[in-house]
Enzyme design. Structure first.
Site, PDB file in Angstrom:
ATOM      1  N   ARG A 193      32.608  85.843  24.706  1.00 27.47           N
ATOM      2  CA  ARG A 193      31.739  86.951  24.644  1.00 27.47           C
ATOM      3  C   ARG A 193      32.371  88.309  24.888  1.00 27.47           C
ATOM      4  O   ARG A 193      31.894  89.406  24.403  1.00 27.47           O
ATOM      5  CB  ARG A 193      30.070  86.887  25.608  1.00 27.47           C
ATOM      6  N   ARG A 233      17.613  90.019  35.786  1.00 28.72           N
ATOM      7  CA  ARG A 233      17.951  91.078  35.022  1.00 28.72           C
ATOM      8  C   ARG A 233      16.731  91.872  34.455  1.00 28.72           C
ATOM      9  O   ARG A 233      16.719  91.843  33.262  1.00 28.72           O
ATOM     10  CB  ARG A 233      18.612  90.536  33.799  1.00 28.72           C
ATOM     11  N   LYS A 238      34.001  96.104  26.390  1.00 29.21           N
ATOM     12  CA  LYS A 238      32.756  95.942  25.983  1.00 29.21           C
ATOM     13  C   LYS A 238      31.576  96.507  26.318  1.00 29.21           C
ATOM     14  O   LYS A 238      30.568  96.756  25.574  1.00 29.21           O
ATOM     15  CB  LYS A 238      32.680  94.272  26.476  1.00 29.21           C
ATOM     16  N   ASN A 239      31.460  96.695  27.557  1.00 32.87           N
ATOM     17  CA  ASN A 239      30.346  97.428  28.012  1.00 32.87           C
ATOM     18  C   ASN A 239      29.994  99.086  27.758  1.00 32.87           C
ATOM     19  O   ASN A 239      29.012  99.525  28.164  1.00 32.87           O
ATOM     20  CB  ASN A 239      30.246  97.219  29.707  1.00 32.87           C
ATOM     21  N   ILE A 247      13.979  94.919  33.837  1.00 36.62           N
ATOM     22  CA  ILE A 247      14.200  96.203  32.965  1.00 36.62           C
ATOM     23  C   ILE A 247      13.111  97.099  33.476  1.00 36.62           C
ATOM     24  O   ILE A 247      12.717  98.313  32.660  1.00 36.62           O
ATOM     25  CB  ILE A 247      14.233  96.181  31.467  1.00 36.62           C
ATOM     26  N   CYS A 273      19.338  85.519  33.184  1.00 31.12           N
ATOM     27  CA  CYS A 273      20.827  84.762  32.590  1.00 31.12           C
ATOM     28  C   CYS A 273      21.131  83.979  34.030  1.00 31.12           C
ATOM     29  O   CYS A 273      20.688  84.226  34.920  1.00 31.12           O
ATOM     30  CB  CYS A 273      21.738  85.853  32.213  1.00 31.12           C
ATOM     31  N   ASP A 294      31.736  92.972  38.285  1.00 30.60           N
ATOM     32  CA  ASP A 294      32.362  92.074  37.195  1.00 30.60           C
ATOM     33  C   ASP A 294      33.674  91.848  37.586  1.00 30.60           C
ATOM     34  O   ASP A 294      34.496  91.102  37.013  1.00 30.60           O
ATOM     35  CB  ASP A 294      32.367  93.155  35.939  1.00 30.60           C
ATOM     36  N   ARG A 332      21.476  90.045  26.166  1.00 30.99           N
ATOM     37  CA  ARG A 332      20.247  90.973  26.742  1.00 30.99           C
ATOM     38  C   ARG A 332      20.636  92.577  26.474  1.00 30.99           C
ATOM     39  O   ARG A 332      19.920  93.576  26.542  1.00 30.99           O
ATOM     40  CB  ARG A 332      20.219  90.731  28.089  1.00 30.99           C
ATOM     41  N   VAL A 349      24.990  93.541  43.767  1.00 34.09           N
ATOM     42  CA  VAL A 349      24.380  94.094  42.388  1.00 34.09           C
ATOM     43  C   VAL A 349      23.676  92.962  41.924  1.00 34.09           C
ATOM     44  O   VAL A 349      22.448  93.239  41.308  1.00 34.09           O
ATOM     45  CB  VAL A 349      25.589  94.541  41.445  1.00 34.09           C
TER      46      VAL A 349
HETATM   47  C1  EPZ Z   1      25.795  96.030  32.983  1.00 33.79           C
HETATM   48  O1  EPZ Z   1      24.722  95.412  33.131  1.00 33.79           O
HETATM   49  C2  EPZ Z   1      26.900  95.235  32.387  1.00 33.79           C
HETATM   50  N1  EPZ Z   1      26.531  94.690  31.291  1.00 33.79           N
HETATM   51  C3  EPZ Z   1      27.438  94.086  33.297  1.00 33.79           C
HETATM   52  O2  EPZ Z   1      28.428  93.474  32.808  1.00 33.79           O
HETATM   53  C4  EPZ Z   1      27.463  94.897  34.959  1.00 33.79           C
HETATM   54  O3  EPZ Z   1      27.852  93.788  35.853  1.00 33.79           O
HETATM   55  C5  EPZ Z   1      26.294  95.456  35.233  1.00 33.79           C
HETATM   56  O4  EPZ Z   1      26.045  96.673  34.319  1.00 33.79           O
HETATM   57  C6  EPZ Z   1      26.813  96.389  36.449  1.00 33.79           C
HETATM   58  O5  EPZ Z   1      28.054  97.175  36.466  1.00 33.79           O
HETATM   59  C7  EPZ Z   1      26.673  95.736  30.276  1.00 33.79           C
HETATM   60  O6  EPZ Z   1      27.031  96.801  30.320  1.00 33.79           O
HETATM   61  C8  EPZ Z   1      26.449  95.026  28.622  1.00 33.79           C
HETATM   62  P1  EPZ Z   1      22.204  96.930  35.847  1.00 33.79           P
HETATM   63  P2  EPZ Z   1      23.216  95.970  33.527  1.00 33.79           P
HETATM   64  O7  EPZ Z   1      21.277  97.770  35.221  1.00 33.79           O
HETATM   65  O8  EPZ Z   1      23.112  97.298  32.731  1.00 33.79           O
HETATM   66  C9  EPZ Z   1      18.777  95.302  38.403  1.00 33.79           C
HETATM   67  C10 EPZ Z   1      29.616  91.847  32.429  1.00 33.79           C
HETATM   68  O9  EPZ Z   1      30.294  90.754  32.946  1.00 33.79           O
HETATM   69  N2  EPZ Z   1      17.851  95.900  37.333  1.00 33.79           N
HETATM   70  O10 EPZ Z   1      23.152  97.931  36.565  1.00 33.79           O
HETATM   71  O11 EPZ Z   1      22.158  94.829  33.087  1.00 33.79           O
HETATM   72  C11 EPZ Z   1      19.619  93.975  37.850  1.00 33.79           C
HETATM   73  O12 EPZ Z   1      19.034  92.935  37.558  1.00 33.79           O
HETATM   74  C12 EPZ Z   1      27.952  92.175  32.476  1.00 33.79           C
HETATM   75  O13 EPZ Z   1      30.279  92.380  31.219  1.00 33.79           O
HETATM   76  C13 EPZ Z   1      16.543  95.721  38.032  1.00 33.79           C
HETATM   77  O14 EPZ Z   1      16.218  95.106  38.973  1.00 33.79           O
HETATM   78  O15 EPZ Z   1      23.157  96.176  34.989  1.00 33.79           O
HETATM   79  C14 EPZ Z   1      20.852  93.892  38.596  1.00 33.79           C
HETATM   80  O16 EPZ Z   1      20.742  92.939  39.732  1.00 33.79           O
HETATM   81  C15 EPZ Z   1      27.585  91.392  33.585  1.00 33.79           C
HETATM   82  N3  EPZ Z   1      15.725  96.583  37.220  1.00 33.79           N
HETATM   83  C16 EPZ Z   1      20.968  95.358  39.136  1.00 33.79           C
HETATM   84  O17 EPZ Z   1      20.027  95.994  38.911  1.00 33.79           O
HETATM   85  C17 EPZ Z   1      16.187  97.147  36.177  1.00 33.79           C
HETATM   86  O18 EPZ Z   1      15.447  97.887  35.294  1.00 33.79           O
HETATM   87  C18 EPZ Z   1      22.339  96.012  38.347  1.00 33.79           C
HETATM   88  O19 EPZ Z   1      21.812  96.005  36.932  1.00 33.79           O
HETATM   89  C19 EPZ Z   1      17.662  97.275  35.797  1.00 33.79           C
HETATM   90  C20 EPZ Z   1      18.305  96.608  36.663  1.00 33.79           C
END
Ligand code: EPZ
Length: 427
Positions: A398, A122, A22-23, A124, A117, A306, A93, A328
């Site tokens: 999902r 989450r 998915k990811n 950016i 969520c 995950d 998202r 994380v």
């Molecule tokens: C991806 O989310 C995955 N989703 C998540 O999978 C996965 O848990 C995560 O990576 C970590 O491996 C998809 O790929 C669609 P991050 P993502 O940016 O990209 C913070 C599942 O169960 N952060 O690595 O959103 C953020 O809030 C899902 O399949 C900021 O603060 O993860 C989080 O606490 C859940 N600012 C941490 O970093 C930013 O600009 C990691 O987020 C970006 C992120």
């Protein structure tokens, strides 16, 4: 309200083939925007999030032919919009993954600010900071992110404060057509990032270092459409490995690369689970007690967040106590409170969960808070005494294709039914 009912105590054994990740699939779909023409993706999981990303691409002007259940032919020749509406972003998202591709193709993008969520805010901010370094300017108003590139995109060096998967992906895609070279330092190293970089390179990009902390992208003029197979889903695989481990198995899980679950498999072996590895999968089984082992979630190659809920479900039945630290996401222990309804003994202290093993779970009505927690609750129900009813299973849909069918093929007594709303909680 759809629920999954599980009768505990059945012998669980057999083989399951996982789908494409998915990811990765969601980002590969977004990346097709950068290569006008028909890109064919194979091994695409037939899950709700893929359907939403399909809606986003069609909203932007793409057409999608579903050649078979797992093959999409995406024609982005006529993509002529660069705005994604909140109605779609709020459903998923990961729609923000179109921001980099839209900026690359049109020099601008309007993306609804994603909400939080159940597992965290989450944000950016890292996406925005990194893109600003490439020459993108942002205005945020009325819940929309307006990105423009008044002077075009110029390669630059970006250091991420956290190895964010989404930020790494957006930056990688936004720098493909930038003038000069971009370096992303402290980049995320997940296998899904490597899969995206591989497809972009097949399309004509010049990306090196994907899978390491430093990714270099040399700007090119254009990309051409390709055919690409989505990498196997290591988290769906890990979920079924945890199912084989908790119920005893043996359960053989194929369709993924065991190297993509390196630390998980080593931790599971320390927990007393037998793992037999082969090229495209593993067989998991357990005859003795589950041994408690401390877990800290971290960006890849660290222990994946995950897989945290599934592993907590296992450790909640261990002979002894351990500590799970979630580094994380700021709020990914909601599964623990549901598991306690089934008899688990877990104390949450901030980012730490102290898990004290109990002899058994008892079936209960529980609700999924995110897709991994939902799958883990069904997993716990497989070995609980009596019946477990998991609600809010839209979370599971999902990211897990044919979850109940796959469980029943392993001998489980699980089924989807509907309950009147007043009988179950809604999230
Ligand atoms: C991806 O989310 C995955 N989703 C998540 O999978 C996965 O848990 C995560 O990576 C970590 O491996 C998809 O790929 C669609 P991050 P993502 O940016 O990209 C913070 C599942 O169960 N952060 O690595 O959103 C953020 O809030 C899902 O399949 C900021 O603060 O993860 C989080 O606490 C859940 N600012 C941490 O970093 C930013 O600009 C990691 O987020 C970006 C992120």
């Amino acid at each position: 309200m759809d629920v999954i009912e599980v009768e505990g105590g059945r012998h669980i054994e057999g083989s399951v083939q996982v789908e494409g990740a998915k990811n990765s699939a969601l980002k590969l779909m977004a990346a097709t925007i950068m290569a006008p023409g028909v890109t064919t993706l194979t091994n695409v999981p037939n899950i709700a999030d893929v359907h939403v990303m399909g809606k986003v691409l069609k909203y932007l002007g793409a057409t999608i032919d579903v050649l078979d259940e797992h093959t999409l032919a995406i024609d982005t020749s006529n993509v002529d919009k660069w705005e994604t509406p909140y109605s779609l972003v709020s459903q998923m998202r990961a729609s923000t993954a179109v921001m980099g591709p839209l900026i690359s193709r049109f020099g601008r993008a309007i993306v609804a600010m994603p909400g939080g969520c159940n597992i965290g805010a989450r944000k950016i901010d890292m996406h925005i900071l990194g893109l600003e370094a490439l020459g993108v300017s942002f205005k945020i108003d009325h819940g929309n992110i307006n990105a423009t590139t008044p002077d075009g995109l110029t390669g630059s060096s970006v250091m991420l404060s956290f190895a964010s998967v989404g930020a790494t992906e957006n930056l990688m895609m936004a720098s493909v057509f930038a003038k000069g070279t971009t370096v992303i330092d402290n980049a995320a190293r997940e296998p899904e990032i490597v899969d995206l970089a591989n497809m972009l390179n097949e399309m004509g990009a010049k990306i090196t270092g994907a899978g390491t902390p430093v990714i270099e992208i040399e700007g090119v003029k254009e990309l051409h459409p390709v055919e690409h197979r989505v990498v196997g889903d290591r988290i769906e695989a890990g979920t079924f490995i945890a199912i084989g481990a908790i119920a005893g198995g043996p359960v053989t899980v194929t369709g993924f690369d065991p190297v993509h679950l390196g630390l998980v498999l080593r931790k599971y072996e320390q927990m007393g689970i037998r793992i037999d590895r082969f090229e495209n999968g593993v067989t998991a089984s357990r005859t003795g007690d589950i041994i408690p082992v401390d877990i800290q979630t971290l960006p890849f190659p660290g222990f994946p967040t995950d897989m945290q809920a599934q592993t907590m479900g296992l450790l909640a039945l261990a002979k002894g106590s351990c500590v799970i630290t979630e580094n994380v996401f700021e709020n990914r222990f909601m599964f623990a409170s549901e598991l306690q309804r089934m008899g688990a003994n877990i104390t949450i202290e901030g980012h730490h969960a102290i898990v004290r093993g109990v002899p058994a779970f008892s079936g209960a009505e529980v609700q999924a808070s995110d897709l991994r927690a939902g799958a883990a609750l069904v997993m716990a129900g497989l070995v609980a005494d009596g019946t477990t009813v998991v609600s809010n299973i839209h979370h599971i849909d999902r990211g897990y294709e044919k979850f109940v069918e796959k469980l029943d093929a392993l001998g489980a007594a699980a089924r989807r039914t509907t309950r009147p709303d007043e009988d179950v909680f809604k999230d």
